[in-house]
Design an enzyme around this catalytic site. Structure first.
Site, PDB file in Angstrom:
ATOM      1  N   GLY A 132       0.620   7.603   9.830  1.00 57.69           N
ATOM      2  CA  GLY A 132       0.551   6.228  10.310  1.00 57.69           C
ATOM      3  C   GLY A 132       0.524   6.215  11.834  1.00 57.69           C
ATOM      4  N   GLY A 133       0.272   5.047  12.413  1.00 57.66           N
ATOM      5  CA  GLY A 133       0.375   4.875  13.860  1.00 57.66           C
ATOM      6  C   GLY A 133      -0.768   5.445  14.677  1.00 57.66           C
ATOM      7  N   GLY A 144      -3.467  10.955   6.816  1.00 62.47           N
ATOM      8  CA  GLY A 144      -2.384  11.911   7.009  1.00 62.47           C
ATOM      9  C   GLY A 144      -1.192  11.374   7.764  1.00 62.47           C
ATOM     10  N   HIS A 168       0.868  -1.183   0.000  1.00 68.19           N
ATOM     11  CA  HIS A 168       0.000   0.000   0.000  1.00 68.19           C
ATOM     12  C   HIS A 168       0.907   1.237   0.000  1.00 68.19           C
ATOM     13  CE1 HIS A 168      -3.752   2.122   1.391  1.00 68.19           C
ATOM     14  NE2 HIS A 168      -2.874   2.929   1.972  1.00 68.19           N
ATOM     15  N   ASP A 179       1.230   5.074   0.237  1.00 68.85           N
ATOM     16  CA  ASP A 179       0.525   6.293   0.665  1.00 68.85           C
ATOM     17  C   ASP A 179       1.179   7.520   0.041  1.00 68.85           C
ATOM     18  OD1 ASP A 179      -1.572   5.479   2.554  1.00 68.85           O
ATOM     19  OD2 ASP A 179       0.092   4.659   3.722  1.00 68.85           O
ATOM     20  N   GLY A 183      -4.924   2.010  11.705  1.00 68.97           N
ATOM     21  CA  GLY A 183      -5.024   1.434  13.052  1.00 68.97           C
ATOM     22  C   GLY A 183      -5.379  -0.044  13.068  1.00 68.97           C
ATOM     23  N   ASP A 221      -8.404   0.990   6.178  1.00 74.07           N
ATOM     24  CA  ASP A 221      -7.050   1.546   6.324  1.00 74.07           C
ATOM     25  C   ASP A 221      -6.960   2.432   7.556  1.00 74.07           C
ATOM     26  OD1 ASP A 221      -4.464   2.408   5.764  1.00 74.07           O
ATOM     27  OD2 ASP A 221      -5.071   3.789   4.168  1.00 74.07           O
TER      28      ASP A 221
HETATM   29  C1  DX5 Z   1      -3.026   7.045   6.827  1.00 74.83           C
HETATM   30  C2  DX5 Z   1      -2.564   6.114   5.750  1.00 74.83           C
HETATM   31  C3  DX5 Z   1      -2.533   4.665   6.176  1.00 74.83           C
HETATM   32  C4  DX5 Z   1      -1.530   4.399   7.250  1.00 74.83           C
HETATM   33  C5  DX5 Z   1      -1.762   3.065   7.874  1.00 74.83           C
HETATM   34  O1  DX5 Z   1      -3.096   8.315   6.310  1.00 74.83           O
HETATM   35  O2  DX5 Z   1      -3.432   6.199   4.645  1.00 74.83           O
HETATM   36  O3  DX5 Z   1      -2.309   3.826   5.061  1.00 74.83           O
HETATM   37  O4  DX5 Z   1      -0.220   4.444   6.753  1.00 74.83           O
HETATM   38  O5  DX5 Z   1      -0.865   2.937   8.940  1.00 74.83           O
HETATM   39  P1  DX5 Z   1      -1.278   2.364  10.357  1.00 74.83           P
HETATM   40  O6  DX5 Z   1      -1.653   0.913  10.139  1.00 74.83           O
HETATM   41  O7  DX5 Z   1      -0.070   2.543  11.186  1.00 74.83           O
HETATM   42  O8  DX5 Z   1      -2.474   3.152  10.845  1.00 74.83           O
HETATM   43 ZN    ZN Z   2      -3.337   4.618   3.168  1.00 77.10          ZN
END
Ligand code: DX5
Ligand code: ZN
Length: 207
Positions: free
Chosen positions: A139-140, A137, A29, A31, A172, A170
């Site tokens: 991750g985590g 916006g 994926h 981003d 968490g 997508d």
């Molecule tokens: C958020 C992204 C997600 C994110 C997922 O803006 O679109 O794809 O990277 O990462 P986790 O699993 O850490 O929430």
């Molecule tokens: Zn994403």
């Protein structure tokens, strides 16, 4: 259920992509952020395109951008299974039609506070719906609880309109929150996988 791995939270992208390549993860994926649709900005295509050196997996490209047209033209050149744009942008149809011209799957992402009914006009064009379970916006972040209801609402909508699009989620996603995503065909997970010491174990736990 298929698993897609996001490397947004990766501290060493080449190394983590090579590790993911040895797992049974279904998709990578990717981003992409433009600093307008979301505050953060990811690296330009000239750098991002080099990921082909480190992965043989098919890509799902998640465009968190206000104007996807130029991004679609570029990312269509890679080993791309699906390009996902956001329903909240101006004129999503134009972008969805362009994606289809490349014979790539067209995906539509929806932010946590956007009504699910906003997807209806685009259902005939889409192969995948990406339900955002965090604000796009970064991750985590933690899975927003009502995402379970929103995924189920999307499933009902697809049944009602007899549309065969896939449902992806997508944000968490980990081995606990994935249990709320029983109506998804694909789950996307970032930090749970790439911030761990055993990627395959985490991917297997999601399946
Ligand atoms: C958020 C992204 C997600 C994110 C997922 O803006 O679109 O794809 O990277 O990462 P986790 O699993 O850490 O929430
Ligand atoms: Zn994403």
């Amino acid at each position: 259920m298929k698993v897609s791995a996001s490397f947004l939270s990766s501290k060493n992208i080449p190394k983590d992509l090579l590790t993911l390549d040895k797992t049974d993860v279904d998709f990578i994926h990717v981003d992409i952020m433009d600093g307008k649709f979301v505050p953060n900005k990811t690296m330009p295509f000239s750098e991002m395109k080099n990921i082909y050196k480190f992965t043989s997996k098919r890509l799902e490209v998640h465009l968190m951008v206000s104007d996807p047209i130029d991004y679609i033209k570029k990312y269509a050149e890679l080993n791309t299974e699906c390009i996902i744009i956001h329903v909240e942008i101006d004129d999503p149809t134009k972008s969805l039609e362009l994606i289809k011209k490349y014979s790539i799957k067209a995906g539509l992402a929806i932010k946590p506070n956007t009504p699910i009914s906003d997807l209806v006009p685009y259902l005939p064009y889409i192969d995948e719906i990406l339900v955002m379970s965090v604000e796009p916006g970064a991750g985590g972040q933690s899975f927003i609880e009502n995402s379970e209801d929103r995924i189920n609402e999307v499933r009902d909508l697809l049944n009602e309109y007899k549309i065969k699009a896939l449902i992806n989620v997508d944000g968490g996603i980990n081995d606990t929150t994935v249990k709320k995503c029983y109506n998804c065909d694909i789950v996307t997970s970032g930090s749970f996988v790439v911030c761990s010491s055993d990627f395959q174990e985490k991917i297997s736990s999601l399946r």
